[in-house]
Write a protein that holds these residues in place. Structure first.
Motif, short mmCIF file in Angstrom:
data_model
loop_
_atom_site.label_atom_id
_atom_site.label_comp_id
_atom_site.label_asym_id
_atom_site.label_seq_id
_atom_site.Cartn_x
_atom_site.Cartn_y
_atom_site.Cartn_z
N SER A 72 29.10 54.38 32.82
CA SER A 72 29.83 54.87 34.08
C SER A 72 30.94 54.74 33.87
CB SER A 72 30.51 53.55 34.98
OG SER A 72 31.38 52.57 34.88
N ALA A 73 31.95 56.07 34.26
CA ALA A 73 33.21 56.67 33.73
C ALA A 73 33.65 55.96 33.14
CB ALA A 73 33.21 57.37 34.59
N PRO A 74 35.48 56.09 32.09
CA PRO A 74 35.70 54.59 31.92
C PRO A 74 36.98 54.93 32.77
CG PRO A 74 35.39 55.95 30.44
CD PRO A 74 34.73 57.22 31.12
N HIS A 75 37.04 56.01 33.58
CA HIS A 75 39.08 55.92 33.98
C HIS A 75 39.52 55.17 34.87
CE1 HIS A 75 36.66 59.80 32.39
NE2 HIS A 75 37.96 59.84 32.85
N ALA A 76 38.91 54.14 35.60
CA ALA A 76 39.21 53.85 36.16
C ALA A 76 39.80 52.24 35.31
CB ALA A 76 38.44 52.76 37.16
N LEU A 77 39.09 52.22 34.96
CA LEU A 77 39.42 51.09 33.64
C LEU A 77 41.00 51.47 32.60
CD1 LEU A 77 35.83 49.71 32.14
CD2 LEU A 77 37.92 48.17 33.68
N ALA A 78 40.82 52.77 32.10
CA ALA A 78 41.86 53.67 31.67
C ALA A 78 43.05 54.06 32.57
CB ALA A 78 41.52 54.91 31.30
N LEU A 79 43.19 53.62 33.92
CA LEU A 79 43.97 53.71 34.38
C LEU A 79 44.66 52.31 34.78
CD1 LEU A 79 46.20 55.36 36.52
CD2 LEU A 79 44.56 54.77 38.29
N ILE A 80 43.48 51.35 34.25
CA ILE A 80 44.07 50.02 34.58
C ILE A 80 44.67 49.09 33.03
CG2 ILE A 80 43.98 47.02 34.87
CD1 ILE A 80 41.37 48.50 36.35
N ARG A 81 44.33 50.15 32.29
CA ARG A 81 45.08 49.65 31.13
C ARG A 81 46.52 50.52 30.54
NH1 ARG A 81 42.76 53.90 27.86
NH2 ARG A 81 45.10 54.79 28.11
N ASP A 125 34.79 53.31 43.63
CA ASP A 125 33.15 54.33 42.24
C ASP A 125 33.62 54.98 41.05
OD1 ASP A 125 30.28 54.88 42.13
OD2 ASP A 125 30.96 56.72 42.16
N PRO A 126 33.19 54.33 40.01
CA PRO A 126 33.36 54.89 38.87
C PRO A 126 33.59 56.84 38.52
CG PRO A 126 31.89 52.99 38.44
CD PRO A 126 32.55 53.67 40.05
N GLU A 127 32.63 57.22 39.66
CA GLU A 127 32.20 58.53 39.25
C GLU A 127 33.56 59.52 40.45
OE1 GLU A 127 31.40 62.59 38.64
OE2 GLU A 127 30.95 60.56 37.23
N LYS A 128 33.63 58.54 41.75
CA LYS A 128 35.15 59.24 42.29
C LYS A 128 35.91 58.83 42.18
CE LYS A 128 36.63 58.07 47.36
NZ LYS A 128 36.26 57.23 48.06
N MET A 129 36.23 58.46 41.14
CA MET A 129 37.32 57.32 40.12
C MET A 129 37.88 58.16 39.08
SD MET A 129 40.73 55.90 39.98
CE MET A 129 40.60 54.86 41.35
N ARG A 130 36.63 58.89 38.91
CA ARG A 130 36.71 59.91 37.35
C ARG A 130 36.89 61.08 38.14
NH1 ARG A 130 34.41 64.55 35.51
NH2 ARG A 130 31.93 64.36 37.44
N LEU A 131 36.77 61.77 39.23
CA LEU A 131 37.17 63.14 40.04
C LEU A 131 38.41 63.19 40.53
CD1 LEU A 131 33.72 63.46 42.09
CD2 LEU A 131 34.34 64.80 40.22
#
Length: 294
Positions: free
Chosen positions: A17-26, A280-286
């Motif tokens: 999946s896209a890593p954007h949610a994890l990056a936001l938490i990081r 959803d990872p894709e939704k978070m990426r968008l």
């Protein structure tokens, strides 16, 4: 049926999946670590060195563990403290990410054992758990200096396994579930009196004392108590629902902001950025892609 179940399980935990949610938490945890440990800067000598008063987790009379739990000299304490801040910066910017996580986790463990009674509250354990999972997640695969170096653009990304995001989400849901069950059965949580006492106890803020002077009737505190029970009972389920997520996010955030303002428990605000794991990872990426494109 069994095959469909296994496929759903595989997709839920092990899809890429896209890593954007994890990056936001990081990024959020990096900021939180810097804020928390910046607060400790005037107290390094008192809490983490032999020049102050340190209460280690274990009392050890001899052996190598005794050396580990013996407060270091002040200059060593400052070096370790500076290394922790550098690790937090590495996490924030996604630079040398795994090394930064190893340094930060190691020093958080050391300082926690060295000054246990000051550091290891419930919120700190949740922060530590999230940081442990994030260290294995590839959270530096977007919005990071690592991607700037690898791809030439800090907004570039590569797919990562989704299981770290799921594990953090499950932990957050389990935390709310456990707290909800406690407040359902513990004797002290059967009356609104316990809510009234939060406005006039040792943790209460000036705002809490000001509200206490309004002489709010007890039935209103009973209503607040039931609202809290219902909210924390619904969150473990509602956070997973795309239909009701935004209301659960708003209710949870308002609850944590309220206890921070009334009881000074700012540490529990760490839970709010962890809500990103339920999206959803894709939704978070968008969402993030649109935000950083502006």
């Amino acid at each position: 049926m069994r095959l469909a179940y296994l496929q759903c399980w595989q997709r839920f935990f092990f899809a890429q999946s896209a890593p954007h949610a994890l990056a936001l938490i990081r990024i959020s945890l990096g900021v939180i670590l810097l804020v928390i440990w910046g607060y400790y800067a005037p107290h390094v000598s008192m809490m983490f060195s032999d020049a102050g008063l340190v209460l280690p987790y274990w009392e050890v009379q001899s052996g190598s563990l005794r050396m580990l739990l013996t407060p270091p000299a002040l200059w060593i304490a400052w070096i370790l403290y500076a290394a922790l801040l550098m690790g937090a910066l590495g996490i924030l910017f996604g630079y040398r990410y795994r090394l930064a996580c190893m340094i930060t986790i190691g020093l958080l463990t050391y300082f926690g054992l060295l000054s246990y009674h000051n550091l290891l509250g419930t919120w700190a354990r949740l922060l530590f758990f999230a940081l442990m999972v994030l260290s294995m997640s590839g959270a530096d695969q977007t919005l990071s200096l690592h991607m700037k170096k690898e791809k030439g653009c800090w907004k570039a990304y590569t797919l990562v396994p989704v299981w770290p995001q799921r594990i953090i989400a499950i932990q957050v849901a389990a935390t709310y579930l456990g707290v909800s069950l406690q407040k359902t059965y513990l004797p002290d949580w059967q009356s609104g009196e316990i809510i009234a006492y939060t406005f006039v106890n040792m943790w209460s803020t000036p705002l809490a004392y000001a509200i206490a002077r309004w002489n709010i009737p007890l039935p209103l505190f009973d209503a607040i108590l039931w609202a809290i029970k219902i909210l924390q009972g619904l969150l473990p389920i509602g956070l997973w629902s795309s239909r009701y997520q935004k209301w659960c996010f708003a209710g949870g955030a308002l609850f944590h902001l309220s206890i921070a303002a009334i009881m000074g428990m700012w540490g529990f605000l760490v839970i709010i950025p962890l809500y990103a794991t339920f999206i959803d990872p894709e939704k978070m990426r968008l969402i993030i892609s649109r935000a950083v494109a502006k």
